[in-house]
Design a protein around this motif. Sequence first.
Motif, mmCIF file in Angstrom:
data_model
loop_
_atom_site.group_PDB
_atom_site.id
_atom_site.type_symbol
_atom_site.label_atom_id
_atom_site.label_comp_id
_atom_site.label_asym_id
_atom_site.label_seq_id
_atom_site.Cartn_x
_atom_site.Cartn_y
_atom_site.Cartn_z
ATOM 1 N N ASP A 58 -4.826 5.098 -1.336
ATOM 2 C CA ASP A 58 -4.549 6.099 -0.317
ATOM 3 C C ASP A 58 -3.439 5.588 0.599
ATOM 4 O O ASP A 58 -2.986 4.426 0.500
ATOM 5 C CB ASP A 58 -5.805 6.472 0.480
ATOM 6 N N LEU A 59 -2.962 6.456 1.497
ATOM 7 C CA LEU A 59 -1.793 6.131 2.299
ATOM 8 C C LEU A 59 -2.033 4.937 3.221
ATOM 9 O O LEU A 59 -1.147 4.089 3.398
ATOM 10 C CB LEU A 59 -1.379 7.356 3.122
ATOM 11 N N ASP A 60 -3.215 4.848 3.796
ATOM 12 C CA ASP A 60 -3.493 3.724 4.697
ATOM 13 C C ASP A 60 -3.487 2.395 3.946
ATOM 14 O O ASP A 60 -2.977 1.384 4.460
ATOM 15 C CB ASP A 60 -4.841 3.919 5.389
ATOM 16 N N ARG A 61 -4.016 2.390 2.731
ATOM 17 C CA ARG A 61 -4.017 1.153 1.945
ATOM 18 C C ARG A 61 -2.599 0.766 1.539
ATOM 19 O O ARG A 61 -2.236 -0.415 1.574
ATOM 20 C CB ARG A 61 -4.906 1.335 0.709
ATOM 21 N N HIS A 74 7.938 -11.542 3.198
ATOM 22 C CA HIS A 74 8.439 -11.077 1.911
ATOM 23 C C HIS A 74 9.400 -9.901 2.066
ATOM 24 O O HIS A 74 9.280 -9.099 2.988
ATOM 25 C CB HIS A 74 7.283 -10.650 1.004
ATOM 26 N N GLU A 75 10.339 -9.836 1.146
ATOM 27 C CA GLU A 75 11.200 -8.655 1.041
ATOM 28 C C GLU A 75 10.440 -7.630 0.198
ATOM 29 O O GLU A 75 9.988 -7.940 -0.905
ATOM 30 C CB GLU A 75 12.520 -9.027 0.377
ATOM 31 N N VAL A 76 10.310 -6.414 0.721
ATOM 32 C CA VAL A 76 9.430 -5.432 0.108
ATOM 33 C C VAL A 76 10.202 -4.182 -0.291
ATOM 34 O O VAL A 76 10.994 -3.643 0.497
ATOM 35 C CB VAL A 76 8.291 -5.015 1.072
ATOM 36 N N VAL A 77 9.957 -3.697 -1.503
ATOM 37 C CA VAL A 77 10.501 -2.415 -1.952
ATOM 38 C C VAL A 77 9.342 -1.467 -2.223
ATOM 39 O O VAL A 77 8.403 -1.810 -2.948
ATOM 40 C CB VAL A 77 11.358 -2.563 -3.228
ATOM 41 N N ARG A 78 9.419 -0.297 -1.605
ATOM 42 C CA ARG A 78 8.466 0.771 -1.887
ATOM 43 C C ARG A 78 9.207 1.832 -2.702
ATOM 44 O O ARG A 78 10.015 2.593 -2.180
ATOM 45 C CB ARG A 78 7.947 1.361 -0.574
ATOM 46 N N LEU A 79 8.987 1.825 -4.012
ATOM 47 C CA LEU A 79 9.624 2.814 -4.881
ATOM 48 C C LEU A 79 8.924 4.158 -4.728
ATOM 49 O O LEU A 79 7.688 4.230 -4.672
ATOM 50 C CB LEU A 79 9.542 2.375 -6.340
ATOM 51 N N VAL A 80 9.725 5.220 -4.652
ATOM 52 C CA VAL A 80 9.173 6.573 -4.656
ATOM 53 C C VAL A 80 9.867 7.355 -5.761
ATOM 54 O O VAL A 80 11.042 7.137 -6.055
ATOM 55 C CB VAL A 80 9.352 7.276 -3.295
ATOM 56 N N SER A 81 9.153 8.265 -6.393
ATOM 57 C CA SER A 81 9.757 9.024 -7.480
ATOM 58 C C SER A 81 10.808 9.977 -6.934
ATOM 59 O O SER A 81 10.682 10.500 -5.826
ATOM 60 C CB SER A 81 8.688 9.799 -8.248
ATOM 61 N N PRO A 84 13.673 10.015 -1.757
ATOM 62 C CA PRO A 84 12.727 9.924 -0.635
ATOM 63 C C PRO A 84 12.769 11.104 0.328
ATOM 64 O O PRO A 84 11.844 11.273 1.124
ATOM 65 C CB PRO A 84 13.163 8.633 0.081
ATOM 66 N N SER A 85 13.819 11.924 0.274
ATOM 67 C CA SER A 85 13.928 13.020 1.235
ATOM 68 C C SER A 85 13.025 14.205 0.912
ATOM 69 O O SER A 85 12.873 15.110 1.738
ATOM 70 C CB SER A 85 15.383 13.500 1.323
ATOM 71 N N VAL A 86 12.409 14.221 -0.275
ATOM 72 C CA VAL A 86 11.594 15.373 -0.681
ATOM 73 C C VAL A 86 10.238 14.907 -1.220
ATOM 74 O O VAL A 86 10.181 14.163 -2.200
ATOM 75 C CB VAL A 86 12.312 16.208 -1.767
ATOM 76 N N TYR A 87 9.154 15.329 -0.583
ATOM 77 C CA TYR A 87 7.788 15.098 -1.063
ATOM 78 C C TYR A 87 7.490 13.635 -1.397
ATOM 79 O O TYR A 87 6.909 13.318 -2.441
ATOM 80 C CB TYR A 87 7.485 15.990 -2.275
ATOM 81 N N SER A 88 7.906 12.739 -0.520
ATOM 82 C CA SER A 88 7.717 11.310 -0.782
ATOM 83 C C SER A 88 6.724 10.649 0.168
ATOM 84 O O SER A 88 6.457 9.457 0.032
ATOM 85 C CB SER A 88 9.060 10.588 -0.655
ATOM 86 N N LEU A 90 7.406 9.898 3.059
ATOM 87 C CA LEU A 90 8.196 8.972 3.862
ATOM 88 C C LEU A 90 7.836 9.075 5.344
ATOM 89 O O LEU A 90 7.685 8.052 6.028
ATOM 90 C CB LEU A 90 9.698 9.264 3.674
ATOM 91 N N ALA A 91 7.691 10.294 5.855
ATOM 92 C CA ALA A 91 7.404 10.473 7.282
ATOM 93 C C ALA A 91 6.099 9.803 7.678
ATOM 94 O O ALA A 91 6.031 9.094 8.695
ATOM 95 C CB ALA A 91 7.359 11.967 7.619
ATOM 96 N N GLU A 92 5.048 9.994 6.856
ATOM 97 C CA GLU A 92 3.754 9.408 7.196
ATOM 98 C C GLU A 92 3.785 7.883 7.160
ATOM 99 O O GLU A 92 3.214 7.210 8.011
ATOM 100 C CB GLU A 92 2.676 9.898 6.219
ATOM 101 N N GLN A 93 4.450 7.339 6.146
ATOM 102 C CA GLN A 93 4.479 5.882 6.009
ATOM 103 C C GLN A 93 5.319 5.225 7.101
ATOM 104 O O GLN A 93 4.930 4.197 7.655
ATOM 105 C CB GLN A 93 5.018 5.511 4.622
ATOM 106 N N THR A 94 6.471 5.816 7.402
ATOM 107 C CA THR A 94 7.331 5.190 8.416
ATOM 108 C C THR A 94 6.748 5.324 9.816
ATOM 109 O O THR A 94 6.978 4.445 10.659
ATOM 110 C CB THR A 94 8.752 5.785 8.370
ATOM 111 N N ARG A 95 5.982 6.384 10.075
ATOM 112 C CA ARG A 95 5.284 6.473 11.359
ATOM 113 C C ARG A 95 4.358 5.277 11.536
ATOM 114 O O ARG A 95 4.305 4.650 12.598
ATOM 115 C CB ARG A 95 4.450 7.758 11.442
ATOM 116 N N ARG A 96 3.631 4.952 10.485
ATOM 117 C CA ARG A 96 2.699 3.832 10.555
ATOM 118 C C ARG A 96 3.439 2.493 10.674
ATOM 119 O O ARG A 96 2.998 1.592 11.389
ATOM 120 C CB ARG A 96 1.796 3.837 9.314
ATOM 121 N N LEU A 97 4.556 2.364 9.970
ATOM 122 C CA LEU A 97 5.322 1.127 10.073
ATOM 123 C C LEU A 97 5.921 0.955 11.465
ATOM 124 O O LEU A 97 5.991 -0.168 11.988
ATOM 125 C CB LEU A 97 6.430 1.112 9.014
#
Length: 249
Positions: A58-61, A74-81, A84-88, A90-97
């Motif tokens: 889930d998103l929190d995990r 660590h250098e981290v990459v979060r791959l999205v299909s 990222p500007s559409v249905y990714s 991104l907004a929810e994850q970056t708010r938490r970051l």
Amino acid sequence: MSVHFVGAGPGAADLLTVRATRLIGAADVVLYPGTYLDPDVLAHVGPGARLLDTQHLDLDRITSCLVEAHRAGHEVVRLVSGDPSVYSALAEQTRRLDVAGVPWDVTPGVPAYAAAAALVGRELTVPLVAQSVVLTRTRARSTAMPETESLAAFAATRATLVLHLAITRVRALMAEIGPDYGADCPVVVVHRASQPGEQVLRGTVATIADAVEAAGLRQAAVVLVGHALGSREGGESFLYDPARDRGPA
């Protein structure tokens, strides 16, 4: 160290951007969406990097993994299909970051609808036919749509319509947009564009549901609707008109 949100494109490993491959190769930790990603994309990951498939998280995990990896240096990459500007999410994850004080950036990718249009060799904005593209989705077991974004309202524009997350409801959706687009309006369904096993179904508003159901498609497909997908007839772009004044040579 930063968290890099990277568009993995529609799936094919050679449709990643140069920047994306550089970031993936340098990452210590790579989170990826296993449901939608061609495994060949992960060939760009450097030796020793930790891989984490997010399809069952889930998103929190997911966010917790990003924060923990960053704090470990660590250098981290979060791959999205796709992009990222559409249905990714991104907004929810970056708010938490942001709340966690973790820096992040975004690298774009090839969106699925663009890969689908390329596969069938069609421009989605043909002069005098369609000059707008509507990217939308439908609601089934998903977040509610804003009241102002009904499919009927978009259909009334007769723009080229791109439907995401809609493959299981094609018959009902075609019935909804039929009065505006017409039964003979071209429809293209592309399943897993650019990946092994990609599949293209062509039809019309009246016939495409039969084709989708016969093929048994249930996910990872984009639906394109519009008269720009039909014949190659249409107007000519004023930009390239020989009569256009182009100023001093």
